[in-house]
Scaffold this motif. Structure first.
Motif, short mmCIF file in Angstrom:
data_model
loop_
_atom_site.label_atom_id
_atom_site.label_comp_id
_atom_site.label_asym_id
_atom_site.label_seq_id
_atom_site.Cartn_x
_atom_site.Cartn_y
_atom_site.Cartn_z
N PRO A 1 5.05 7.38 -2.32
CA PRO A 1 5.64 8.18 -1.24
C PRO A 1 6.83 8.98 -1.76
O PRO A 1 7.48 8.59 -2.74
CB PRO A 1 6.09 7.13 -0.22
CG PRO A 1 6.33 5.90 -1.04
CD PRO A 1 5.31 5.94 -2.14
N PRO A 2 7.13 10.12 -1.14
CA PRO A 2 8.23 10.96 -1.63
C PRO A 2 9.60 10.32 -1.47
O PRO A 2 10.56 10.73 -2.11
CB PRO A 2 8.11 12.23 -0.77
CG PRO A 2 7.36 11.79 0.46
CD PRO A 2 6.43 10.71 0.00
N ALA A 3 9.70 9.33 -0.61
CA ALA A 3 11.00 8.68 -0.38
C ALA A 3 10.80 7.17 -0.28
O ALA A 3 9.67 6.68 -0.23
CB ALA A 3 11.63 9.21 0.90
N GLY B 1 0.81 -1.21 0.00
CA GLY B 1 0.00 0.00 0.00
C GLY B 1 0.84 1.26 0.00
O GLY B 1 0.52 2.25 -0.67
N LEU B 2 1.95 1.23 0.73
CA LEU B 2 2.84 2.39 0.80
C LEU B 2 3.40 2.71 -0.58
O LEU B 2 3.44 3.87 -1.00
CB LEU B 2 3.97 2.10 1.79
CG LEU B 2 4.91 3.26 2.12
CD1 LEU B 2 4.16 4.37 2.85
CD2 LEU B 2 6.08 2.77 2.97
N ARG B 3 3.82 1.68 -1.30
CA ARG B 3 4.37 1.88 -2.64
C ARG B 3 3.30 2.44 -3.58
O ARG B 3 3.58 3.32 -4.42
CB ARG B 3 4.91 0.56 -3.17
CG ARG B 3 5.29 0.55 -4.64
CD ARG B 3 6.46 1.46 -4.94
NE ARG B 3 6.69 1.55 -6.38
CZ ARG B 3 7.47 2.45 -6.97
NH1 ARG B 3 8.11 3.34 -6.23
NH2 ARG B 3 7.62 2.47 -8.27
N ALA B 4 2.07 1.98 -3.44
CA ALA B 4 0.99 2.43 -4.32
C ALA B 4 0.64 3.90 -4.13
O ALA B 4 0.07 4.52 -5.02
CB ALA B 4 -0.25 1.57 -4.11
N THR B 5 0.99 4.47 -2.98
CA THR B 5 0.67 5.88 -2.72
C THR B 5 1.74 6.83 -3.24
O THR B 5 1.63 8.04 -3.04
CB THR B 5 0.49 6.13 -1.21
OG1 THR B 5 1.72 5.84 -0.53
CG2 THR B 5 -0.62 5.27 -0.64
N PRO C 1 -2.56 12.24 2.76
CA PRO C 1 -2.43 11.28 3.87
C PRO C 1 -3.39 11.59 5.00
O PRO C 1 -3.72 12.75 5.27
CB PRO C 1 -0.97 11.46 4.32
CG PRO C 1 -0.60 12.84 3.87
CD PRO C 1 -1.39 13.09 2.61
N MET C 2 -3.86 10.53 5.63
CA MET C 2 -4.75 10.68 6.77
C MET C 2 -3.97 10.39 8.05
O MET C 2 -3.25 9.40 8.13
CB MET C 2 -5.93 9.70 6.67
CG MET C 2 -6.89 10.01 5.54
SD MET C 2 -8.19 8.74 5.43
CE MET C 2 -8.93 8.87 7.05
N HIS D 1 5.10 5.42 -12.61
CA HIS D 1 5.85 6.66 -12.78
C HIS D 1 5.19 7.72 -11.90
O HIS D 1 4.28 8.43 -12.31
CB HIS D 1 5.85 7.09 -14.25
CG HIS D 1 6.50 6.09 -15.16
ND1 HIS D 1 7.86 5.85 -15.15
CD2 HIS D 1 5.97 5.24 -16.08
CE1 HIS D 1 8.15 4.91 -16.04
NE2 HIS D 1 7.02 4.52 -16.61
N CYS D 2 5.69 7.80 -10.69
CA CYS D 2 4.99 8.61 -9.70
C CYS D 2 4.98 10.09 -10.05
O CYS D 2 4.08 10.82 -9.66
CB CYS D 2 5.63 8.40 -8.33
SG CYS D 2 5.23 6.78 -7.61
#
Length: 337
Positions: free
Chosen positions: A21-23, A15-19, A217-218, A207-208
């Motif tokens: 993330p900036p880093a 899930g983290l990868r799908a959002t 983010p919540m 390609h973010c």
């Protein structure tokens, strides 16, 4: 001792990868997942399978691959050996596990995260799993059960066989006819990629910088202690053809104000006379309701315990996450998918 949280951490990292993330994910999370994979496998020496399940173990490998992290060859070969000897059925539906493992194999092979010889083995194993899932498809188009069908469809999509595989169109048709069964966040997460023609493998190559960045983010804080109590009406329904009486249980249950639906069930089970009983199964998404008043939801009967709030609104969360309001009526309904 506490069992490793392999599946839960793997789902979080996916899930983290799908959002976008900036880093990169904190190194500690990746390290923990690798540690869990090793701890999980300790069970194989005693039980012949991981402490959790091959499903969770496969999720762990898939999550590391999606984050472009290398996995030790021995870890991969554990899954290859289990698949080769038909041992993937432990701990849940075989189709779910075969699909997760096939996605992990395909990810490792395409991401060039393994040597050439092993990559060829993974490619063969993934195709073998794909054929196996197509062969288990029922006349109604469902592969395994309605909840494992999206996993199988993800494999067909990831391997690019959806145009040539007849099982794909039939399974997609069955899925579209049964979308009402996907009422929780966990099940929606499995079916939504398929409805968009994607699989979990696609988040590895997102390609973010091209994403519209509309996700915010919540800040979810743990529930605070709320003073006082609340009253919840708990209803159990069992329609024909399984039961003669529609309403099997209907009682007010007094619980603490911050109680979850699971807390309500435990409180009901403690009431005199002790006529309310239920059972759950632990999954990476949390406890899953499997039995109420001795009535078990069974895959072969195509039924499940649906969670609703009166009059007829399906809950979007599981029993451990949903917190009913004071005076709310909760319905546990044995339903068909």
């Amino acid at each position: 001792t506490e069992w490793p949280q392999t599946g839960r951490l793997a789902l979080y990292l996916l899930g983290l990868r799908a959002t976008c993330p900036p880093a990169s994910p904190p190194r500690s999370l990746v390290t923990w997942l690798k540690y869990y994979l090793e701890e999980d496998w300790r069970g194989s020496r005693r039980h012949g399978h991981p402490l959790t399940s091959h499903y969770q173990y496969g999720l762990g490998v898939l999550a590391l691959c999606v984050h472009h992290k290398r996995v030790r060859e021995e870890v991969i070969r554990r899954l290859l050996t289990a698949q080769h000897h038909g041992r993937l059925g432990h701990g849940g539906n075989t189709v779910d596990t075969e699909a997760v493992v096939a996605l992990a194999f395909t990810c490792l092979e395409r991401g060039r995260l393994v040597q050439t010889g092993l990559a060829a083995e993974l490619r063969v194993a993934a195709h073998r799993a794909s054929r196996s899932m197509a062969e288990t498809q029922g006349p109604d188009g469902i592969i395994g059960n309605i909840y494992s069908t999206p996993w199988a469809l993800q494999v067909f999509l990831a391997m690019g066989t959806c145009q040539s595989e007849p099982a794909f169109g039939q399974a997609m048709g069955a899925l579209l006819e049964n979308l009402h069964a996907f009422g929780t966040a966990a099940t929606m997460a499995q079916v939504l990629p398929v409805l968009h023609g994607r699989s979990y493998l696609d988040i590895a190559s997102m390609h973010c910088q091209e994403e519209p960045d509309t996700l915010t983010p919540m800040d979810i804080e743990p529930p605070t202690e709320v003073p006082g109590h609340k009253t919840v009406q708990l209803v159990v329904e069992c329609p024909l053809p399984w039961c003669y009486d529609l309403r099997l249980y209907d009682r007010l249950v007094l619980v603490p104000a911050a109680a979850s639906l699971l807390d309500v069930l435990w409180a009901a089970a403690a009431l005199e006379p002790h006529d309310f009983k239920f059972d759950t199964q632990d999954t990476p998404q949390g406890p899953f309701l499997t039995q109420v008043l001795g009535l078990e939801a069974r895959q072969e009967k195509r039924n499940y315990w649906q969670l609703l709030t009166a009059p007829n609104m399906p809950l979007q969360m599981g029993i451990a996450d949903y917190r009913p309001q004071d005076g709310e009526t909760l319905i546990l309904r044995l339903s068909e998918w």
